[in-house]
Design a protein around this motif. Structure first.
Motif, PDB file in Angstrom:
ATOM      1  N   LYS A 228       0.868  -1.181   0.000  1.00  0.00           N
ATOM      2  CA  LYS A 228       0.000   0.000   0.000  1.00  0.00           C
ATOM      3  C   LYS A 228       0.893   1.217   0.000  1.00  0.00           C
ATOM      4  O   LYS A 228       0.653   2.186  -0.688  1.00  0.00           O
ATOM      5  CB  LYS A 228      -0.956  -0.011   1.192  1.00  0.00           C
ATOM      6  N   GLU A 229       1.951   1.169   0.817  1.00  0.00           N
ATOM      7  CA  GLU A 229       3.018   2.162   0.668  1.00  0.00           C
ATOM      8  C   GLU A 229       4.271   1.415   0.240  1.00  0.00           C
ATOM      9  O   GLU A 229       4.429   0.215   0.488  1.00  0.00           O
ATOM     10  CB  GLU A 229       3.225   2.954   1.965  1.00  0.00           C
ATOM     11  N   ARG A 230       5.163   2.158  -0.438  1.00  0.00           N
ATOM     12  CA  ARG A 230       6.346   1.578  -1.029  1.00  0.00           C
ATOM     13  C   ARG A 230       7.165   0.792  -0.012  1.00  0.00           C
ATOM     14  O   ARG A 230       7.415   1.261   1.084  1.00  0.00           O
ATOM     15  CB  ARG A 230       7.187   2.714  -1.634  1.00  0.00           C
ATOM     16  N   TYR A 231       7.577  -0.401  -0.386  1.00  0.00           N
ATOM     17  CA  TYR A 231       8.445  -1.292   0.402  1.00  0.00           C
ATOM     18  C   TYR A 231       7.770  -1.921   1.613  1.00  0.00           C
ATOM     19  O   TYR A 231       8.419  -2.625   2.376  1.00  0.00           O
ATOM     20  CB  TYR A 231       9.741  -0.575   0.847  1.00  0.00           C
ATOM     21  N   ILE A 232       6.484  -1.644   1.839  1.00  0.00           N
ATOM     22  CA  ILE A 232       5.799  -2.224   3.004  1.00  0.00           C
ATOM     23  C   ILE A 232       4.625  -3.076   2.509  1.00  0.00           C
ATOM     24  O   ILE A 232       3.620  -2.545   2.039  1.00  0.00           O
ATOM     25  CB  ILE A 232       5.247  -1.121   3.951  1.00  0.00           C
ATOM     26  N   SER A 233       4.753  -4.389   2.640  1.00  0.00           N
ATOM     27  CA  SER A 233       3.677  -5.270   2.191  1.00  0.00           C
ATOM     28  C   SER A 233       2.594  -5.345   3.264  1.00  0.00           C
ATOM     29  O   SER A 233       2.829  -5.870   4.351  1.00  0.00           O
ATOM     30  CB  SER A 233       4.224  -6.675   1.914  1.00  0.00           C
ATOM     31  N   ALA A 234       1.422  -4.831   2.927  1.00  0.00           N
ATOM     32  CA  ALA A 234       0.290  -4.900   3.854  1.00  0.00           C
ATOM     33  C   ALA A 234      -0.296  -6.311   3.849  1.00  0.00           C
ATOM     34  O   ALA A 234      -0.872  -6.760   4.835  1.00  0.00           O
ATOM     35  CB  ALA A 234      -0.772  -3.882   3.454  1.00  0.00           C
ATOM     36  N   GLU A 235      -0.180  -6.996   2.723  1.00  0.00           N
ATOM     37  CA  GLU A 235      -0.566  -8.400   2.644  1.00  0.00           C
ATOM     38  C   GLU A 235       0.354  -9.069   1.619  1.00  0.00           C
ATOM     39  O   GLU A 235       1.116  -8.395   0.931  1.00  0.00           O
ATOM     40  CB  GLU A 235      -2.038  -8.563   2.269  1.00  0.00           C
TER      41      GLU A 235
END
Ligand SMILES: *Cc1c(COP(=O)(O)O)cnc(C)c1O
Length: 376
Positions: A228-235
């Motif tokens: 959802k934000e760059r480099y951070i996988s929300a799922e």
């Protein structure tokens, strides 16, 4: 080997490029010069323009049509522990996408006139699910050859049983049913943009459309690692992006889609007229459906001989598809089927033949095919 020169190809994506060469070359140069090659301005603009063309709230580009189907399933939370009903008379991609997400495909038989899912088969498996299978959570009807399937009764049965409808529109860009464009009828629609499709990239591409903004956002995240934000996988996600070069090319080709479909319909009418009085029946048109003739398909019992005769006159034909998915080596003996056991599917695979069909066929080429048809 018979070395007859083919003067009427069955498909010709290069002709589609040449027809819009200047605009496509300019779009490619613009994308190259931009210095941004994945998920940028071209992709965003293509998504907006495709959503507007579809009449849907949102479109999400992705790498290909197989991924579009898999992303739709993932976005709806359908995977292991779910069964997804579809047909065996389709591009293998439809079935491959279901297995890609860990779900179980259930293959239903077709209506022999239109080659699309028999709604009675769907009603039957929803009311009386085959034993030993996980619950049916979704159905993927395929609008085959450019013609809408008989979606009315399927939508009704799916709604009654809480089953999601994912339209496979990969062969039906612009087809209609009761005046509504296909792709606006189910929960989400999936399109391949493979070069030979009615809207084709000059490489791989795919796109999904939906009116559900939350679902579009989720699919948009899943196509890029679940970010959802760059480099951070929300799922957990995948990598299935549409690149900027293809998006720029597709924006040009989208402007020619409706005219291309009209030309396909005119070619189909010429073929219909040429077949009057021959031993072969023109393709059945579903009442109330607008057919966009991705393929013009005849049922030809003596197929091999007819294909050879046409080839000897320089006319190429093709078979879509020679072997149903449930009989292909990768799937044979392990893929569950509906109550009819895909008997009509197997019969169609032995008889279908696709004539040359693409908008850039010249009138002279169409005439040539018509003359050959009159002699059949
Ligand atoms: C072409 C096609 C696909 C797959 O598309 P790709 O872009 O090749 O992955 C899926 N379903 C149908 C009905 C198709 O014709």
């Amino acid at each position: 080997m018979n070395a007859t020169t083919i003067t009427v190809p069955q498909a010709d994506p290069g002709a589609g490029y040449r027809a819009q060469k200047e605009a496509i070359d300019a779009a490619v140069a613009r994308a190259l010069a931009s210095g941004w090659y994945i998920l940028g301005k071209e992709g965003e603009a293509f998504e907006q323009e495709f959503a507007a063309w579809q009449g849907a709230a949102r479109a999400v580009g992705c790498a290909n049509g197989t991924d579009a189907l898999a992303l739709a399933l993932r976005g709806l939370g359908i995977g292991p522990g779910a069964t997804v009903a579809t047909v065996s008379h389709t591009a293998v991609a439809t079935v491959a996408a279901i297995e890609m997400v860990g779900a179980t495909p259930l293959l239903l038989d077709i209506d022999p006139e239109t080659y699309t899912m028999d709604p009675d088969e769907l009603v039957s498996v929803l009311e009386d699910p085959p034993p030993g299978l996980p619950p049916i959570r979704a159905v993927i009807p395929v609008h085959l050859y450019g013609q809408a399937c008989d979606l009315g009764p399927m939508l009704k049965a799916a709604a009654q049983h809480g089953v999601a409808v994912i339209e496979d529109c990969s062969q039906a860009h612009g087809a209609t049913l009761s005046g509504t464009k296909v792709g606006n009828l189910g929960r989400v629609a999936c399109y391949s943009l493979y070069p030979t499709k009615n809207l084709g990239a000059l490489g791989d591409g795919g796109v999904l459309t939906t009116d559900d903004a939350a679902l579009a956002d989720r699919i948009g995240a899943i196509r890029q690692y679940g970010w959802k934000e760059r480099y951070i996988s929300a799922e957990v996600g995948v990598n299935s992006r549409l690149d900027e070069l293809q998006a720029a090319i597709l924006r040009v080709k989208l402007t020619a889609l409706d005219a291309g479909n009209t030309r396909r319909q005119a070619i189909a009418q010429a073929y219909d007229a040429a077949l009057t009085g021959s031993s072969l029946a023109p393709p059945a048109r579903r009442a109330g459906a607008g057919h966009v003739f991705h393929q013009y398909v005849l049922r030809v019992p003596e197929r091999a001989a007819v294909m050879a005769r046409l080839r000897a006159e320089g006319i190429a034909t093709a078979i879509h598809y020679p072997q149903p998915v449930h009989l292909q080596p990768a799937y044979r003996g392990r893929t569950p089927m509906g109550p009819a056991g895909c008997a009509e599917t197997a019969r169609a695979a032995g008889e279908v033949m696709s004539l040359p069909m693409f908008p850039e066929l010249t009138d002279a080429q169409v005439d040539r095919v018509c003359e050959a048809l009159r002699r059949l």
